[in-house]
Design a protein around this motif. Structure first.
Motif, PDB file in Angstrom:
ATOM      1  N   LEU A  48       0.831  -1.202   0.000  1.00 17.62           N
ATOM      2  CA  LEU A  48       0.000   0.000   0.000  1.00 17.62           C
ATOM      3  C   LEU A  48       0.866   1.254   0.000  1.00 17.62           C
ATOM      4  O   LEU A  48       0.562   2.226  -0.681  1.00 17.62           O
ATOM      5  N   GLU A  49       1.953   1.223   0.753  1.00 19.29           N
ATOM      6  CA  GLU A  49       2.873   2.351   0.831  1.00 19.29           C
ATOM      7  C   GLU A  49       3.509   2.621  -0.534  1.00 19.29           C
ATOM      8  O   GLU A  49       3.607   3.766  -0.967  1.00 19.29           O
ATOM      9  N   MET A  50       3.922   1.571  -1.222  1.00 19.77           N
ATOM     10  CA  MET A  50       4.520   1.732  -2.545  1.00 19.77           C
ATOM     11  C   MET A  50       3.490   2.225  -3.551  1.00 19.77           C
ATOM     12  O   MET A  50       3.793   3.060  -4.397  1.00 19.77           O
ATOM     13  N   ASP A  51       2.262   1.706  -3.470  1.00 16.32           N
ATOM     14  CA  ASP A  51       1.203   2.187  -4.356  1.00 16.32           C
ATOM     15  C   ASP A  51       0.993   3.675  -4.155  1.00 16.32           C
ATOM     16  O   ASP A  51       0.865   4.422  -5.120  1.00 16.32           O
ATOM     17  N   GLU A  52       0.954   4.105  -2.906  1.00 18.36           N
ATOM     18  CA  GLU A  52       0.747   5.525  -2.604  1.00 18.36           C
ATOM     19  C   GLU A  52       1.909   6.357  -3.133  1.00 18.36           C
ATOM     20  O   GLU A  52       1.714   7.437  -3.681  1.00 18.36           O
ATOM     21  N   PHE A  53       3.122   5.858  -2.992  1.00 19.95           N
ATOM     22  CA  PHE A  53       4.296   6.564  -3.506  1.00 19.95           C
ATOM     23  C   PHE A  53       4.194   6.726  -5.024  1.00 19.95           C
ATOM     24  O   PHE A  53       4.439   7.795  -5.568  1.00 19.95           O
ATOM     25  N   GLN A  54       3.846   5.648  -5.718  1.00 18.83           N
ATOM     26  CA  GLN A  54       3.725   5.705  -7.174  1.00 18.83           C
ATOM     27  C   GLN A  54       2.633   6.677  -7.603  1.00 18.83           C
ATOM     28  O   GLN A  54       2.791   7.397  -8.596  1.00 18.83           O
ATOM     29  N   ILE A  55       1.545   6.729  -6.869  1.00 14.93           N
ATOM     30  CA  ILE A  55       0.457   7.665  -7.181  1.00 14.93           C
ATOM     31  C   ILE A  55       0.931   9.099  -6.972  1.00 14.93           C
ATOM     32  O   ILE A  55       0.686   9.970  -7.807  1.00 14.93           O
ATOM     33  N   GLN A  56       1.630   9.352  -5.867  1.00 13.32           N
ATOM     34  CA  GLN A  56       2.159  10.698  -5.613  1.00 13.32           C
ATOM     35  C   GLN A  56       3.147  11.115  -6.696  1.00 13.32           C
ATOM     36  O   GLN A  56       3.098  12.245  -7.185  1.00 13.32           O
TER      37      GLN A  56
END
Length: 120
Positions: A48-56
């Motif tokens: 989830l953290e990596m997904d959020e990073f990629q979205i940002q």
């Protein structure tokens, strides 16, 4: 009737079967109640953290591209990348290699460090 699906497995492969018709979803399923069913929550949190990073990162790239007056297609052409790839990057669905990140940063006229600065 209960939940709209039954959980059949909780590992790196998840299978969900709908009650009305059969639907099988294979792959890492990181949303919803699965953490309550014994999935590795630390691994799920990292995903989830990596997904959020990629979205940002994708949002930042889109904002900078638009600020410089590029359409998604013209920016992709200028960078030598495919427009579908750029769309995927901007939506946070593409995990970038260092090479792609450097190409995009150069296309935006900034360093990779500046492009990544402040992202969590």
């Amino acid at each position: 009737m209960g939940a709209p699906f039954s959980i059949l497995a909780c590992k790196s492969r998840i299978s969900l079967v709908a009650h009305e018709s059969i639907t099988v979803i294979n792959g890492p399923f990181i949303n919803g109640p699965l953490t309550a069913w014994g999935c590795r929550t630390a691994e799920t949190a990292k995903l989830l953290e990596m997904d959020e990073f990629q979205i940002q990162l994708g949002t930042r790239i889109r904002r900078l591209r638009e600020k410089r007056g590029f359409t998604q297609e013209s920016f992709a052409d200028a960078c030598g990348l495919h427009r579908n790839f750029m769309g995927s990057v901007e939506r946070g669905r593409q995990n970038l290699t260092l090479k792609s990140l450097r190409i995009i940063a150069n296309g935006l006229g900034i360093s990779m460090a500046r492009l990544l600065a402040g992202l969590k």
